[in-house]
Design a protein around this motif. Sequence first.
Motif, PDB file in Angstrom:
ATOM      1  N   GLY A  34       0.787  -1.226   0.000  1.00  0.00           N
ATOM      2  CA  GLY A  34       0.000   0.000   0.000  1.00  0.00           C
ATOM      3  C   GLY A  34       0.814   1.269   0.000  1.00  0.00           C
ATOM      4  N   THR A  35       2.129   1.152  -0.190  1.00  0.00           N
ATOM      5  CA  THR A  35       3.011   2.317  -0.223  1.00  0.00           C
ATOM      6  C   THR A  35       3.518   2.539  -1.639  1.00  0.00           C
ATOM      7  OG1 THR A  35       3.737   1.995   2.070  1.00  0.00           O
ATOM      8  CG2 THR A  35       5.179   3.289   0.640  1.00  0.00           C
ATOM      9  N   GLN A  36       3.421   3.766  -2.121  1.00  0.00           N
ATOM     10  CA  GLN A  36       3.934   4.099  -3.442  1.00  0.00           C
ATOM     11  C   GLN A  36       5.427   4.390  -3.347  1.00  0.00           C
ATOM     12  OE1 GLN A  36       2.291   7.639  -5.206  1.00  0.00           O
ATOM     13  NE2 GLN A  36       3.335   7.337  -7.155  1.00  0.00           N
ATOM     14  N   ILE A  37       6.210   3.761  -4.221  1.00  0.00           N
ATOM     15  CA  ILE A  37       7.659   3.956  -4.223  1.00  0.00           C
ATOM     16  C   ILE A  37       8.033   4.868  -5.391  1.00  0.00           C
ATOM     17  CG2 ILE A  37       9.913   2.854  -4.167  1.00  0.00           C
ATOM     18  CD1 ILE A  37       8.037   1.994  -1.894  1.00  0.00           C
ATOM     19  N   ILE A  38       8.713   5.940  -5.079  1.00  0.00           N
ATOM     20  CA  ILE A  38       9.272   6.832  -6.088  1.00  0.00           C
ATOM     21  C   ILE A  38      10.785   6.739  -5.981  1.00  0.00           C
ATOM     22  CG2 ILE A  38       9.449   9.201  -6.934  1.00  0.00           C
ATOM     23  CD1 ILE A  38       6.645   8.054  -7.184  1.00  0.00           C
ATOM     24  N   GLY A  39      11.444   6.403  -7.077  1.00  0.00           N
ATOM     25  CA  GLY A  39      12.891   6.271  -7.043  1.00  0.00           C
ATOM     26  C   GLY A  39      13.548   7.056  -8.158  1.00  0.00           C
ATOM     27  N   THR A  40      14.719   7.596  -7.884  1.00  0.00           N
ATOM     28  CA  THR A  40      15.433   8.343  -8.913  1.00  0.00           C
ATOM     29  C   THR A  40      16.930   8.249  -8.691  1.00  0.00           C
ATOM     30  OG1 THR A  40      15.496  10.458 -10.101  1.00  0.00           O
ATOM     31  CG2 THR A  40      15.569  10.558  -7.709  1.00  0.00           C
ATOM     32  N   GLU A  41      17.680   8.350  -9.786  1.00  0.00           N
ATOM     33  CA  GLU A  41      19.139   8.373  -9.731  1.00  0.00           C
ATOM     34  C   GLU A  41      19.610   9.817  -9.821  1.00  0.00           C
ATOM     35  OE1 GLU A  41      21.965   5.507 -11.953  1.00  0.00           O
ATOM     36  OE2 GLU A  41      22.035   7.373 -13.136  1.00  0.00           O
ATOM     37  N   LEU A  42      20.395  10.240  -8.855  1.00  0.00           N
ATOM     38  CA  LEU A  42      20.904  11.606  -8.804  1.00  0.00           C
ATOM     39  C   LEU A  42      22.268  11.698  -9.482  1.00  0.00           C
ATOM     40  CD1 LEU A  42      20.197  12.362  -5.035  1.00  0.00           C
ATOM     41  CD2 LEU A  42      18.743  12.990  -6.983  1.00  0.00           C
ATOM     42  N   VAL A  43      22.534  12.811 -10.116  1.00  0.00           N
ATOM     43  CA  VAL A  43      23.868  13.096 -10.630  1.00  0.00           C
ATOM     44  C   VAL A  43      24.781  13.422  -9.446  1.00  0.00           C
ATOM     45  CG1 VAL A  43      25.230  14.611 -12.112  1.00  0.00           C
ATOM     46  CG2 VAL A  43      22.902  13.967 -12.781  1.00  0.00           C
ATOM     47  N   VAL A  44      26.003  12.925  -9.500  1.00  0.00           N
ATOM     48  CA  VAL A  44      26.969  13.203  -8.430  1.00  0.00           C
ATOM     49  C   VAL A  44      27.472  14.634  -8.610  1.00  0.00           C
ATOM     50  CG1 VAL A  44      29.103  12.457  -7.305  1.00  0.00           C
ATOM     51  CG2 VAL A  44      27.572  10.766  -8.312  1.00  0.00           C
ATOM     52  N   SER A  45      26.620  15.570  -8.246  1.00  0.00           N
ATOM     53  CA  SER A  45      26.864  16.998  -8.467  1.00  0.00           C
ATOM     54  C   SER A  45      26.563  17.768  -7.191  1.00  0.00           C
ATOM     55  CB  SER A  45      25.958  17.503  -9.603  1.00  0.00           C
ATOM     56  OG  SER A  45      25.817  18.910  -9.569  1.00  0.00           O
ATOM     57  N   TRP A  46      27.506  18.624  -6.803  1.00  0.00           N
ATOM     58  CA  TRP A  46      27.298  19.450  -5.623  1.00  0.00           C
ATOM     59  C   TRP A  46      26.038  20.304  -5.773  1.00  0.00           C
ATOM     60  CZ3 TRP A  46      29.916  18.157  -1.510  1.00  0.00           C
ATOM     61  CH2 TRP A  46      31.238  17.714  -1.582  1.00  0.00           C
ATOM     62  N   GLN A  47      25.760  20.774  -6.968  1.00  0.00           N
ATOM     63  CA  GLN A  47      24.645  21.684  -7.171  1.00  0.00           C
ATOM     64  C   GLN A  47      23.314  20.950  -7.287  1.00  0.00           C
ATOM     65  OE1 GLN A  47      25.119  24.548 -10.312  1.00  0.00           O
ATOM     66  NE2 GLN A  47      22.958  25.146 -10.299  1.00  0.00           N
ATOM     67  N   SER A  48      23.274  19.897  -8.092  1.00  0.00           N
ATOM     68  CA  SER A  48      21.962  19.342  -8.437  1.00  0.00           C
ATOM     69  C   SER A  48      21.461  18.248  -7.502  1.00  0.00           C
ATOM     70  CB  SER A  48      21.988  18.798  -9.869  1.00  0.00           C
ATOM     71  OG  SER A  48      22.776  17.617  -9.959  1.00  0.00           O
ATOM     72  N   ALA A  49      22.326  17.571  -6.761  1.00  0.00           N
ATOM     73  CA  ALA A  49      21.880  16.426  -5.951  1.00  0.00           C
ATOM     74  C   ALA A  49      20.818  16.834  -4.928  1.00  0.00           C
ATOM     75  CB  ALA A  49      23.062  15.773  -5.248  1.00  0.00           C
ATOM     76  N   TRP A  50      21.112  17.883  -4.165  1.00  0.00           N
ATOM     77  CA  TRP A  50      20.142  18.343  -3.165  1.00  0.00           C
ATOM     78  C   TRP A  50      18.953  19.031  -3.837  1.00  0.00           C
ATOM     79  CZ3 TRP A  50      17.189  18.304   0.676  1.00  0.00           C
ATOM     80  CH2 TRP A  50      16.601  19.443   1.220  1.00  0.00           C
TER      81      TRP A  50
END
Length: 219
Positions: A34-50
Motif C-alpha cells: 500500500g506504499t507508493q515507491i518513487i525512485g530516482t538516480e541523482l547526478v553526483v553533483s554538488w549543485q543538483s543532488a540536493w
Amino acid sequence: MPVLLVTGFGPFRNVTRNPSGVAAQTVHGREIDGTQIIGTELVVSWQSAWETTLRLVEEHQPQVLLCLGVANWPNIELEQVARNVIGPEADVEGVVLQSGAEVVPGGRATLSSALPLDWLKKRIAERALAQAVFRNGTSIVSQFSDNAGDYLCNFLFYNVMHHLEGRVPHRGFIHVPPYDESGENEAEVDEVLIYLVEELAHWLVQNAESASGEHSWSI
C-alpha cells in the motif's frame, strides 16, 4: 497512499555502475504494502543532488525519504550521523567547493538520522540468517556507521536532515556495497537493496501514525 522516496547516485570516479542508483531506478513505480515507491538516480553533483531531491520531496510529499550511496565496504553502512562539513573533492562536473566549509552555514555540527536503523539492522540480519539456513549461502549484513564521509553522500544527508526537519518525518542515508569487478556479487547487492526498500515500506505501514503529518510547505 503513503509515499517512500528513494534516491541513489549515478556513476562517478571509477564507479561505472552505481548500485545505489540502480536500486532507486529498479523500485521506482512499485507499490509495496500500500506504499507508493518513487525512485530516482541523482547526478553526483554538488549543485543538483540536493536541488533534485528537494524538488521530488515538494512534488511527492513523502513520509519516508531513503537516500542511498555507494561506499567501498562489503557491508551495508547504516549512517547514524550527518556532519556539517564539505570535503575537497570535485564532483562529476569538475566543481570543487571550499574544503572544510559548512554544508549549512551556522548549522549544527552533526544531525542524527531519522530512519528506523535499529529495526532495519535487525531485518537485514534476519535475512542473512535465512540465507545461510535455507539457501546455504552467505548474505550481505549491515552495521552502524558514524561517518558518512565528506563527499556528496554526507552533503545530501546533512541537507536532508537540516532542511526537511518536521516535513519528512523519517529520512536518512544508507551506504551500500559496490559491485565486484567480476560482477559475482551483483545479484546479491541488488536483492538486498530491494529487500531494504520493501522492509522500509512494511515498516511505514505498521507505523503510519508516526509517519503522518502536515506536508503542505515550501522552502
